[in-house]
Scaffold this motif. Structure first.
Motif, PDB file in Angstrom:
ATOM      1  N   TYR A 159      -8.126 -11.479  62.076  1.00 17.51           N
ATOM      2  CA  TYR A 159      -8.523 -11.696  60.679  1.00 17.51           C
ATOM      3  C   TYR A 159      -9.827 -12.460  60.649  1.00 17.51           C
ATOM      4  CZ  TYR A 159      -3.802 -10.265  59.460  1.00 17.51           C
ATOM      5  OH  TYR A 159      -2.645  -9.547  59.303  1.00 17.51           O
TER       6      TYR A 159
ATOM      7  N   GLY B  11      -6.715 -17.727  43.873  1.00 27.49           N
ATOM      8  CA  GLY B  11      -6.364 -17.703  45.282  1.00 27.49           C
ATOM      9  C   GLY B  11      -5.343 -18.787  45.517  1.00 27.49           C
TER      10      GLY B  11
ATOM     11  N   ASP C 295     -13.719 -16.626  56.232  1.00 25.32           N
ATOM     12  CA  ASP C 295     -13.538 -15.500  55.315  1.00 25.32           C
ATOM     13  C   ASP C 295     -14.775 -14.609  55.243  1.00 25.32           C
ATOM     14  OD1 ASP C 295     -10.937 -16.033  54.359  1.00 25.32           O
ATOM     15  OD2 ASP C 295     -11.711 -17.606  53.049  1.00 25.32           O
TER      16      ASP C 295
ATOM     17  N   GLY D  71      -5.962  -9.684  45.976  1.00 22.54           N
ATOM     18  CA  GLY D  71      -4.777 -10.334  46.524  1.00 22.54           C
ATOM     19  C   GLY D  71      -4.114 -11.275  45.528  1.00 22.54           C
ATOM     20  N   ARG D  72      -4.523 -11.194  44.251  1.00 24.78           N
ATOM     21  CA  ARG D  72      -3.999 -12.149  43.270  1.00 24.78           C
ATOM     22  C   ARG D  72      -2.517 -11.937  43.027  1.00 24.78           C
ATOM     23  NH1 ARG D  72      -8.321 -12.246  38.388  1.00 24.78           N
ATOM     24  NH2 ARG D  72     -10.110 -12.944  39.593  1.00 24.78           N
ATOM     25  N   LYS D  73      -1.831 -13.038  42.757  1.00 30.36           N
ATOM     26  CA  LYS D  73      -0.404 -12.957  42.438  1.00 30.36           C
ATOM     27  C   LYS D  73      -0.182 -13.533  41.056  1.00 30.36           C
ATOM     28  CE  LYS D  73       0.858 -12.988  47.221  1.00 30.36           C
ATOM     29  NZ  LYS D  73       0.855 -13.827  48.375  1.00 30.36           N
TER      30      LYS D  73
ATOM     31  N   ALA E  42      -2.304  -8.081  40.776  1.00 31.49           N
ATOM     32  CA  ALA E  42      -3.730  -7.860  40.967  1.00 31.49           C
ATOM     33  C   ALA E  42      -4.124  -6.608  40.197  1.00 31.49           C
ATOM     34  CB  ALA E  42      -4.016  -7.697  42.444  1.00 31.49           C
TER      35      ALA E  42
ATOM     36  N   ASN F  34      -9.928  -9.609  49.465  1.00 34.14           N
ATOM     37  CA  ASN F  34      -8.574 -10.091  49.655  1.00 34.14           C
ATOM     38  C   ASN F  34      -8.595 -11.173  50.737  1.00 34.14           C
ATOM     39  OD1 ASN F  34      -5.946 -10.429  50.573  1.00 34.14           O
ATOM     40  ND2 ASN F  34      -5.376  -8.349  49.984  1.00 34.14           N
ATOM     41  N   THR F  35      -8.284 -12.366  50.344  1.00 30.59           N
ATOM     42  CA  THR F  35      -8.280 -13.468  51.325  1.00 30.59           C
ATOM     43  C   THR F  35      -6.908 -14.131  51.347  1.00 30.59           C
ATOM     44  OG1 THR F  35      -9.099 -15.011  49.693  1.00 30.59           O
ATOM     45  CG2 THR F  35     -10.743 -13.956  51.060  1.00 30.59           C
ATOM     46  N   THR F  36      -5.851 -13.311  51.394  1.00 27.43           N
ATOM     47  CA  THR F  36      -4.516 -13.911  51.360  1.00 27.43           C
ATOM     48  C   THR F  36      -4.092 -14.478  52.707  1.00 27.43           C
ATOM     49  OG1 THR F  36      -3.810 -11.632  51.507  1.00 27.43           O
ATOM     50  CG2 THR F  36      -3.448 -12.737  49.414  1.00 27.43           C
ATOM     51  N   TYR F  37      -4.734 -14.039  53.791  1.00 32.52           N
ATOM     52  CA  TYR F  37      -4.294 -14.530  55.107  1.00 32.52           C
ATOM     53  C   TYR F  37      -4.608 -16.025  55.251  1.00 32.52           C
ATOM     54  CZ  TYR F  37      -3.444 -14.894  60.035  1.00 32.52           C
ATOM     55  OH  TYR F  37      -2.939 -15.283  61.238  1.00 32.52           O
TER      56      TYR F  37
ATOM     57  N   ASN G  75     -10.658 -13.271  45.795  1.00 33.52           N
ATOM     58  CA  ASN G  75      -9.366 -12.745  46.217  1.00 33.52           C
ATOM     59  C   ASN G  75      -8.839 -11.804  45.142  1.00 33.52           C
ATOM     60  OD1 ASN G  75      -7.040 -12.672  47.850  1.00 33.52           O
ATOM     61  ND2 ASN G  75      -6.049 -14.217  46.552  1.00 33.52           N
TER      62      ASN G  75
END
Lengths: 211, 470
Positions: A45, A87, A95, A118-120, A123, A192-195, A115
């Protein structure tokens, strides 16, 4: 002050001083930052962008989207970035290592996009973004020139926008995104920066002595 | 109207004007043309900021493009042309000999402006770089570097061949800025455009360039002019002149370090914003020394109306410059930065510095210099007065309106529940004030351009008539 060469040497030294300090100093620290290999996933990643998203980043730059949108989430105790759902963690230098032209942005007339995909809890999907680009919303202008209104010949295009109300095209016509719009949306959906990297886990806020 | 005023028709022509008049006036004419272009674009961008639908259908004038075009026309069109013209004139006068390499300067002026125009076309058609203060497409930047070098030759030669070995404060700033711009510009080009550095380092170099462009180039342009004009108009030596040297070196040494302020909280090593905050506080003595040295600009001799007008512009600029420095160091504090980062407040600070500070001081220097360059007084005193009044009103409105929008936006942004549509509604009245301010400034600058054209053009016509009749 009479000595011309000494004067010139002085201003050169002053410039080199700040350049060496800021530019070389940070380069020594981050210049060779590698991707992070996660042994559990057998993946490294950040992930590289797909080709169409890399094209889309060029569209993002050409339209200077960074005039209104940032791509950096600040840590939870700094502004409302995390509270707004942009995020779940702060952005870290890792990133950005695969981005050809990093566009952190300096102005938030619109929301942060770091992000976006990757939004919660939810998205936006491609159709939402296409409609937003075509119609505009609140402070965001419409980007109609990224779309074409065409007559429907045979079957309606699969990519045609589902528009309602006054935006609906004349009967027999359809609004289709151009190649640039498709690239731009593909780019936005690649953000997407969920990691969670080891360095991005926020320090516990309740213990002020811990750095 | 003022041609009868004995103060206004100065007979102190020096050898500089004999050889340097043409290229210097050419640069000034270009600069005013760009100032009008930039003012028009600023107005369009100002309206777009609160009414996004305005010209949104035009692909070359999207909001991002108008902002970038305006910034480019202002920095590389207005400030560069006017600054280089006036600095060369000052270095020539202080050098005490006829200006050498004037033809180099003329050719450089043409190519510089061709490059800026080509850069504007590039930005409008989608080749912009998206870098702050460096939006001009990469393939045009080398031409700008060469043209700049060609323009700067005259100033450097005037400095090298000066008849007095010791240097005045105006010369420190003038020579330093001639050399510093090519250095920072070429470093930024190599590290951001030709061989871009890795990841977020780009943002760090970008911040370093944008800040250096301000502290090592724009601010010295304004100060070179002010340090030259103020003692001449007031007729007094600069008070605390010994300290001026400290003020100069602290700006040059510390200025470049303050660029990381905008990266507070960002994905960069924490020491970068920290050093920037420390540096912006360490820069405060510079502002105090400048204020001490040039404070004489606030007192005017009522008999000298032309000189008084220069001083009126310079004293406004000086106040804005010092206020801008103080605001910079306050907004570095992390809790303040958290509240106003990414808002219009940043734009207000920038306008206070580059318009309120640098541009006003340049106007003051221009009002002093042009009668000496053209050999005749400004054509109209009322146009000049109108320009002064409109500029002062415009800047106050612009800074207050934009800063107000920034504070409202900042408090809305920090509350997670407020949507962006609601924020847009909240800042709308403040940004409307901003677009009224842009219209006011543009109107003032049109008055300046008319006055300039009348002064230079009428001088030409009269010279031609005299040549015919003799």
């Amino acid at each position: 002050m009479k000595n011309g060469p000494l004067f010139l040497l002085g201003i050169l030294a002053a410039l080199l001083f700040s350049w060496a300090g800021i530019v070389l100093g940070s380069n020594a620290q981050l210049g060779a930052l590698p991707a992070y290999y996660d042994a559990n996933d057998s993946l490294s990643y950040p992930r590289r962008q797909p080709g169409i998203a890399a094209e889309g980043q060029i569209v993002y730059r050409e339209l200077l989207c960074s005039s209104c949108h940032t791509q950096q989430v600040r840590r939870p105790d700094f502004g409302s970035d995390v509270a707004r759902g942009w995020g779940e963690r702060q952005s870290v230098a890792r990133d950005y290592i695969y981005q050809a032209a990093v566009q952190l942005g300096a102005s938030r007339n619109g929301p942060d996009l770091t992000n976006l995909a990757g939004r919660k809890p939810s998205a936006p999907d491609a159709a939402d973004l296409m409609n937003l680009l075509y119609a505009g919303q609140g402070g965001m202008p419409a980007y109609r020139f990224l779309f074409e209104t065409r007559r429907i010949v045979g079957q309606e295009s699969a990519a045609a926008l589902r528009l309602t109300g006054s935006l609906r095209p004349r009967p027999g016509c359809q609004v289709v995104p151009t190649r640039r719009a498709q690239e731009l949306v593909a780019y936005l959906l690649s953000l997407n920066t969920t990691y969670d990297y080891p360095e991005s886990k926020p320090a516990p806020a309740q213990n002020p002595e811990q750095k | 109207m003022t041609s009868a005023n004995p103060q206004a028709n100065p007979n102190d022509e020096t050898p500089v004007e004999a050889t340097g008049r043409c290229p210097i006036v050419l640069l000034l004419a270009f600069s005013l043309a760009w100032l009008l272009v930039s003012g028009t674009l600023a107005f369009i961008a100002g309206v777009q900021a609160h009414t996004p639908a305005f010209m949104a259908g035009c692909p070359i004038l999207t909001y991002g493009h108008t902002r970038a075009l305006q910034d480019t026309a202002f920095t590389y069109g207005w400030i560069a042309n006017c600054g280089l013209a006036l600095v060369t004139w000052i270095l020539g006068r202080l050098g005490g000999h006829p200006l050498r390499a004037a033809n180099w300067m003329g050719v450089g002026a043409l190519f510089w402006n061709i490059a800026v125009a080509a850069g504007m076309v590039g930005i409008a058609t989608g080749s912009a770089t998206a870098l702050t203060s460096l939006q001009i497409p990469g393939h045009i930047q080398p031409l700008m570097l060469a043209a700049y070098a060609s323009i700067a030759v005259a100033g450097v030669l005037a400095w090298c061949g000066r008849s007095r070995p010791s240097l005045y404060a105006a010369q420190w700033y003038g020579v330093a800025l001639l050399f510093l711009f090519p250095w920072i510009f070429s470093v930024a080009q190599v590290m951001l455009v030709w061989a871009p550095v890795h990841g977020v380092l780009q943002a760090i170099v970008e911040g370093w360039y944008a800040q250096s462009l301000w502290t090592l180039w724009m601010a010295p342009i304004a100060l070179a002019g002010a340090y030259y004009v103020v003692p001449r108009v007031t007729g007094r030596v600069i008070p605390g002149y010994d300290l001026a040297l400290l003020g100069f070196w602290s700006l040059i040494f510390i200025g470049g370090w303050t660029g990381g302020r905008h990266l507070i909280g960002g994905p960069v090593p924490a020491w970068i914003p920290t050093i920037a905050i420390v540096a912006s506080v360490l820069l405060l003595p510079h502002y105090i020394i400048v204020l001490l040295n040039l404070g004489g600009a606030f007192t005017r001799n009522p008999a000298d109306r032309e000189g008084g007008r220069s001083l009126a512009f310079i004293s406004f600029g000086l106040a804005a410059y010092v206020l801008g420095g103080a605001v910079d160091s306050v907004t570095g504090i992390r809790s303040v930065a958290a509240a106003i980062q990414f808002t219009w407040f940043d734009e207000a600070q920038r306008q206070l510095a580059v318009y309120g500070g640098v541009t006003m001081m340049l106007f003051g220097t221009l009002y002093y210099a042009l009668p000496r360059l053209a050999g005749r007084a400004w054509a109209s005193a009322s146009l000049a007065r109108g320009h002064l009044i409109l500029s002062c009103i415009g800047i106050v409105l612009l800074v207050v309106g934009t800063a107000g929008a920034g504070i409202v936006q900042g408090s809305d942004l920090s509350t997670a529940g407020v949507s962006f549509a609601a924020i847009a509604t909240d800042v709308h009245p403040w940004l409307s004030v901003g677009s009224v301010a842009h219209a006011t400034l543009l109107l003032g600058n049109i008055l300046l351009a008319i006055n300039f054209a009348m002064t230079v053009g009428c001088g030409r016509l009269r010279a031609a008539a005299e040549a015919l009749s003799s």
